[in-house]
Scaffold this active site. Structure first.
Site, PDB file in Angstrom:
ATOM      1  CG  ASP A  94      -2.065   0.915   1.142  1.00  0.00           C
ATOM      2  OD1 ASP A  94      -2.288   1.474   0.051  1.00  0.00           O
ATOM      3  OD2 ASP A  94      -2.761   1.116   2.150  1.00  0.00           O
ATOM      4  CG  ASN A 127       2.173   1.493  -5.182  1.00  0.00           C
ATOM      5  OD1 ASN A 127       3.109   1.327  -4.415  1.00  0.00           O
ATOM      6  ND2 ASN A 127       1.654   0.527  -5.898  1.00  0.00           N
ATOM      7  NE  ARG A 156      -1.574   6.606   1.250  1.00  0.00           N
ATOM      8  CZ  ARG A 156      -1.613   5.680   2.203  1.00  0.00           C
ATOM      9  NH1 ARG A 156      -1.331   6.001   3.444  1.00  0.00           N
ATOM     10  NH2 ARG A 156      -1.938   4.445   1.918  1.00  0.00           N
ATOM     11  CB  SER A 159      -8.626  -5.282  -4.057  1.00  0.00           C
ATOM     12  OG  SER A 159      -9.127  -3.995  -4.362  1.00  0.00           O
ATOM     13  CG  ASN A 169      -7.512  -2.070  -6.308  1.00  0.00           C
ATOM     14  OD1 ASN A 169      -6.548  -2.798  -6.109  1.00  0.00           O
ATOM     15  ND2 ASN A 169      -7.867  -1.134  -5.433  1.00  0.00           N
ATOM     16  CD1 TRP A 170     -12.414  -5.600 -10.477  1.00  0.00           C
ATOM     17  CD2 TRP A 170     -11.496  -4.813 -12.354  1.00  0.00           C
ATOM     18  NE1 TRP A 170     -11.705  -6.632 -11.077  1.00  0.00           N
ATOM     19  CE2 TRP A 170     -11.142  -6.169 -12.227  1.00  0.00           C
ATOM     20  CE3 TRP A 170     -11.023  -4.101 -13.467  1.00  0.00           C
ATOM     21  CZ2 TRP A 170     -10.344  -6.834 -13.169  1.00  0.00           C
ATOM     22  CZ3 TRP A 170     -10.234  -4.768 -14.401  1.00  0.00           C
ATOM     23  CH2 TRP A 170      -9.904  -6.119 -14.250  1.00  0.00           C
ATOM     24  NE  ARG A 207      -7.378   2.100  -6.183  1.00  0.00           N
ATOM     25  CZ  ARG A 207      -6.273   2.229  -5.505  1.00  0.00           C
ATOM     26  NH1 ARG A 207      -5.161   2.589  -6.082  1.00  0.00           N
ATOM     27  NH2 ARG A 207      -6.252   2.002  -4.210  1.00  0.00           N
ATOM     28  NE  ARG A 242      -8.328   0.460   5.588  1.00  0.00           N
ATOM     29  CZ  ARG A 242      -7.929   1.721   5.755  1.00  0.00           C
ATOM     30  NH1 ARG A 242      -7.914   2.249   6.964  1.00  0.00           N
ATOM     31  NH2 ARG A 242      -7.550   2.454   4.733  1.00  0.00           N
TER      32      ARG A 242
HETATM   33  C1  FPP Z   1      -2.040   0.235  -3.218  1.00  0.00           C
HETATM   34  O1  FPP Z   1      -1.551   1.529  -3.299  1.00  0.00           O
HETATM   35  C2  FPP Z   1      -1.494  -0.559  -4.312  1.00  0.00           C
HETATM   36  C3  FPP Z   1      -2.202  -1.042  -5.344  1.00  0.00           C
HETATM   37  C4  FPP Z   1      -3.655  -0.851  -5.493  1.00  0.00           C
HETATM   38  C5  FPP Z   1      -1.544  -1.784  -6.444  1.00  0.00           C
HETATM   39  C6  FPP Z   1      -0.345  -2.609  -6.090  1.00  0.00           C
HETATM   40  C7  FPP Z   1       0.334  -2.946  -7.338  1.00  0.00           C
HETATM   41  C8  FPP Z   1       1.652  -2.906  -7.555  1.00  0.00           C
HETATM   42  C9  FPP Z   1       2.645  -2.664  -6.502  1.00  0.00           C
HETATM   43  C10 FPP Z   1       2.188  -3.116  -8.945  1.00  0.00           C
HETATM   44  C11 FPP Z   1       1.876  -4.442  -9.545  1.00  0.00           C
HETATM   45  C12 FPP Z   1       2.721  -5.527  -9.039  1.00  0.00           C
HETATM   46  C13 FPP Z   1       3.335  -6.447  -9.810  1.00  0.00           C
HETATM   47  C14 FPP Z   1       4.031  -7.584  -9.157  1.00  0.00           C
HETATM   48  C15 FPP Z   1       3.391  -6.341 -11.260  1.00  0.00           C
HETATM   49  P1  FPP Z   1      -2.575   2.738  -3.437  1.00  0.00           P
HETATM   50  O2  FPP Z   1      -2.644   3.139  -4.864  1.00  0.00           O
HETATM   51  O3  FPP Z   1      -3.894   2.365  -2.829  1.00  0.00           O
HETATM   52  O4  FPP Z   1      -1.868   3.822  -2.605  1.00  0.00           O
HETATM   53  P2  FPP Z   1      -2.550   5.007  -1.798  1.00  0.00           P
HETATM   54  O5  FPP Z   1      -3.291   4.375  -0.658  1.00  0.00           O
HETATM   55  O6  FPP Z   1      -1.386   5.799  -1.364  1.00  0.00           O
HETATM   56  O7  FPP Z   1      -3.454   5.731  -2.758  1.00  0.00           O
END
Ligand code: FPP
Length: 238
Positions: free
Chosen positions: A13, A15, A17, A58, A61-62, A64, A183
């Site tokens: 989690d 990415n 931010r 997840s 996530n669809w 988004r 969580r």
């Molecule tokens: C949560 O960060 C992360 C995700 C929804 C995607 C995770 C995917 C990857 C790390 C890349 C794919 C992996 C591989 C192995 C190819 P967020 O975007 O919810 O962060 P935030 O809470 O800061 O907005």
């Protein structure tokens, strides 16, 4: 004291931010996140971890924005195309869990090719959660049970596990979540009943191999009792 965890599960989690803090698009955060995932997969294999599960996408996530969903799918395709031979060489068996019905055809084909190419891998199972939700997984398991008209009295915790996507994979011993959130967010909710939880403020693109090792060392200091008292656990082990 706990030994080396057999199964580590990670909620990658933060990415978005990470990118927002730098004033760059969220999709760039995901790109850096996938590079980080590659490093942590390597580190896990080098350390002798037998099962590594990563929450990549997840069911929620669809919802988004389309460009973000598109980027995540492209990153996945790039990863599988670039890493398939390497995984095979390294003895990594690739598998996915989640609701396959929701995944596009080209991704499904690539997943199948990668699963087939790496099926003999013995060093580590890499389990990628794609279009995954714990509640969705449990409902799909119950549907399978009902279709098989299984005798309700014969159902128990051991055979129920066979209906989950994680059939054959041991429950996670250590569950890591980055980015300061505390969580489970619908991640392996059945399987994590006794997982040790490790939360860190670090955002996923900044989560280094060193911090991964720290999480494992923290786990190794814990006493796992599985609801029992220590004395009765010693009797079971001896
Ligand atoms: C949560 O960060 C992360 C995700 C929804 C995607 C995770 C995917 C990857 C790390 C890349 C794919 C992996 C591989 C192995 C190819 P967020 O975007 O919810 O962060 P935030 O809470 O800061 O907005």
């Amino acid at each position: 004291m706990a030994g080396l965890p057999q199964h580590i599960a990670i909620i990658m989690d933060g990415n978005g931010r990470w990118a927002e803090l730098r004033g760059i698009p969220r999709t760039e955060g995901h790109r850096r996140g996938s590079e980080r995932a590659k490093q942590i997969i390597e580190a896990a294999r080098e350390l002798g971890i037998k099962n590594l599960t990563l929450y990549a996408f997840s069911v929620e996530n669809w919802q988004r924005p389309l460009d973000e969903v598109f980027t995540l799918m492209e990153l996945l395709k790039n990863y599988l195309n670039a890493e398939r031979d390497n995984m095979k060489r390294q003895g990594i068996r690739f598998m996915t869990i989640g609701n396959r019905d929701m995944l596009p055809g080209d991704i499904l084909t690539l997943i199948k090719e990668t699963e087939d190419a790496t099926k003999d891998g013995k060093a580590m199972n890499l389990i990628l959660c794609l279009s995954y939700g714990g509640r969705d997984e449990i409902i799909r398991a119950v549907r399978k049970l009902l279709k098989e008209k299984i005798d309700p009295e014969s159902l128990n915790e051991d055979n129920f596990k066979n209906y989950l996507d994680t059939d054959g994979i041991p429950d996670p011993d250590l569950l890591i979540r980055t980015s300061g959130e505390r969580r489970l967010s619908n991640f392996l909710i059945y399987q994590s009943a006794y997982a040790e939880l490790y939360f860190t403020e670090t955002l996923w693109p900044d989560f280094t191999k060193e911090e991964f090792l720290e999480a494992i060392q923290d786990y190794q200091k814990r006493q796992r009792r599985f609801g029992r008292v220590l004395e009765s656990l010693r009797c079971i082990k001896s």
